[in-house]
Enzyme design. Sequence first.
Site, PDB file in Angstrom:
ATOM      1  N   GLU A  41       0.870  -1.150   0.032  1.00  0.00           N
ATOM      2  CA  GLU A  41       0.112  -0.055  -0.053  1.00  0.00           C
ATOM      3  C   GLU A  41       0.860   1.281  -0.115  1.00  0.00           C
ATOM      4  OE1 GLU A  41      -2.517  -3.165   1.185  1.00  0.00           O
ATOM      5  OE2 GLU A  41      -0.750  -2.761   1.855  1.00  0.00           O
ATOM      6  N   PHE A 100      -6.794  -1.859   5.576  1.00  0.00           N
ATOM      7  CA  PHE A 100      -5.321  -2.002   5.118  1.00  0.00           C
ATOM      8  C   PHE A 100      -4.588  -0.647   4.751  1.00  0.00           C
ATOM      9  CE2 PHE A 100      -6.947  -6.164   2.891  1.00  0.00           C
ATOM     10  CZ  PHE A 100      -7.077  -6.965   4.233  1.00  0.00           C
ATOM     11  N   HIS A 113     -11.506  -6.204   8.790  1.00  0.00           N
ATOM     12  CA  HIS A 113     -11.875  -6.068   7.538  1.00  0.00           C
ATOM     13  C   HIS A 113     -13.195  -5.058   7.770  1.00  0.00           C
ATOM     14  CE1 HIS A 113      -9.409  -9.486   6.464  1.00  0.00           C
ATOM     15  NE2 HIS A 113      -9.555  -9.156   5.422  1.00  0.00           N
TER      16      HIS A 113
END
Length: 657
Positions: free
Chosen positions: A396, A422, A463
Amino acid sequence: MHFDRSDLSNAQLISFYKALVYPRLVEEKMLLLLRQGKISKWFSGIGQEAIAVGATLALDTDEWIMPLHRNLGVFTTRQMPLDKLLLQWQGSENGYSKGRERSFHFGSNLHHICGMISHLGPQLSIADGIALAYQLKKEKKVALAFTGEGGTSEGEFHEALNVAAVWGLPVIFLIENNGYGLSTPVSEQYHCASLVDKAIGYGMEGVQIDGNNLLEVYQTMRTARAYAIQEQKPVLIEAMTFRMRGHEEASGVKYVPPALFEEWSKKDPILQYEAWLQETHLLAAADIARIRDELKHEIEANVARGLVEKPVIANTSNELGDLYASAPAVVAAEGVSSEKRFINAISEGLKQAMEMHPELILMGQDIAEYGGAFKITEGFVELFGKERVRNTPLCESAILGAALGLAIGGFKSVVEMQFADFVTCGFNQIVNNLAKIHYRWGQTADVVIRMPAGGGVGAGPFHSQSNEAWFTHIPGLKVVYPAFPEDAKGLLTAAIADPNPVMYFEHKALYRSISSYVPENYYSIEIGKASLIQSGDDISIITYGSGVHWAMEYATQHPEISIGILDLRTLLPLDYTAIRAIVAATGKVLVLHEDTLTGGFGAEISAWIAEHCFHLLDAPVMRCGSLDTPVPFAGALEKNFLAKSRLGAYIQQLMAW
C-alpha cells in the site's frame, strides 16, 4: 583515484569542477552563518558532493530528482538561486516554502526537484510514480531517487524497488552509503556484504561505485540512465562515501573513530579531482585559486541579498488558503435517471471519470482482470487497458507514493484499498506526503483513495473498521463518506476532478443493500456540502454513512417523534452552516456514527456545537457510537458492538430532557 573522462571535453571537465566545488564553498559559508545564528540548522554534505553533483549532471534538467537533506549539490547544480535558497534556510516567506519548511524539505516544479519528508523512504516510491508518468507519456526520461544506507532498512525501500522491477519502470535508486545513519554504523544497519547485492533479489541491475569520484558517478549514471530508458527497467546504484561532519551540526561526531576521518580525508572528492585536473594540465593551481575566488565572491553577493529579508509576518488567511489547491466547479446532473445499487453507482462514476479524464490511472490489488474484491472495476481492463487499470503488488505505501509521483507527472489516480483497514500500511504517505505537499511547496496531490469500510457484514476486526476519524485530523486531506447511490457517484466524480487528496469512504454493507435513482450522465456533487434528509421538530440527528440509514429506519418506525436528519456526506471540510441550521431547528441533537465512541468524529461535531451553538440548545449534545472494542466476528457480538443497537435508548434519553 582513476578518472574516466571518455568523450568529455575540456570545457565540460572544468565546468564539472565548478559545479563540484561550489556546494562545498556554500556549505563553508553556511556553517559560518549557523555559528552566527543567522540560519537555524544545517545538514552537511561535505565529503559527499561528488554523488549529488555527478548524478545531477548526468540527467537532463527536466528529469525529476528526489533528493534528501544532504544533497545541496542537487540544488546548486540545478541552478537554484543561492539568495533564494538562503531565504528558504532562514524561514522567509519568499523562500521556496513560504517559511513553512526548513533546510531541504521543499521542492520546486521549475527545477524538477521533489521535496523530501523526514521519513526518507517515501522518496523512492514517488520516483516510481514519476517514472510511470514518463512511461505512460512515452517520454525518454528517468526519475532519480536518493536514499542513504539507513533508508534501505525501511519497508518503503523494499516496496519501491519491487514495484519498479515488477512494472518495469525507468527509475534509478541511488544509495549514498556514508557509513552512518545519524550515529548507527552500517554494522548495525544491515548484514549483507554490500547493499547493491539487494538488486538481484528484485531482478534489477545493480552496481557499486566510488561515490567520491566525480567522473565515476557521472559516467555510471549516464550508463544507467541510457539502460533504464532503453530497457524500461530500474537500476540500483550504491555509492560508497563518508560523511565528514555530523548528521546535523548539533549532533557532533564523537561516535566516529578518528582514524576514519584521517582515511577518508585523503579521498576528499574535491581535492582528488583538483589533483587530477592539475596532473592532466587542464587547470593549474593558479586557475583553481582563481575559480574558487570567483565562486566565493558570487556566494558573498548572494548572501548579501539573501540576508536582508525581514522576519515573516503570519497571515492566517494565507495559511488556510494554501491548504488546498482550487477545485473545479461541479457539473450539474442532466438527463434521465435510473435505479442503481450503491455499488453500481460507484462503478458507473468511476467508468465515466475514466472517460472524462484520459490521464486518470486506477491502481489497486486485484482490480484488473479480477475486477477488485467487490467487482467494482470488473470489465475496466477491456475498456481502458492495463496501462490505466493496474494491478499492484501487495504494498500500500509504495502505491500511494507512486500515486503522488503520478500527480507530479501530470496524472490523476484512484488507489483502491482492498479494505479500509489495510490503509494503515500506507499511513505515512497519506498523512505526511499527500496531505501536506501543497501547503509545503505548492505541489498538488491529485489522488483519490477508495476506502471500502464498515461493519455489519460479519468480517471481523481486520475487515470492518470505520477509520474515517484518523484522517479528519489531518489538514490537507478531504474526507468524503456518502450514504446514497446518487451521492456516491456524484461525490466520487467530484473527488476525482479535485486536485487535492481525497479519502473516499464507501460502506461495504450498503453496496448491494441500498438502491435509488441516479442520473445516467456524468455529474458531480460539491465536496463539503451536507444534505438535509428530512426536517424535524423534536430532535436532530447528525450522521453519515450507515448511520443515515439507521436514523431513517428509526424515524419510520417511530412516527410519533419528529426527527430531523442531516447527512454530512463530507467530513473534511465540514458543512458548519448546515449543522448550525439543524441544531437551531430542534435544540436537541444526537450525533450518530458507526465508529467507536472514544475519539470518533462525533466528538468534534459535538464540541463545535457546544462552543458555537450553546444558546440554541435545549439539552446536552449526545453521541451514539459503537463500543470501544475491535469489531467482533460473531453476529450477535457484532450487532451488540454497533451503535445501531443503542440508538433507540439515546433518542429516548434525549427526548426526556
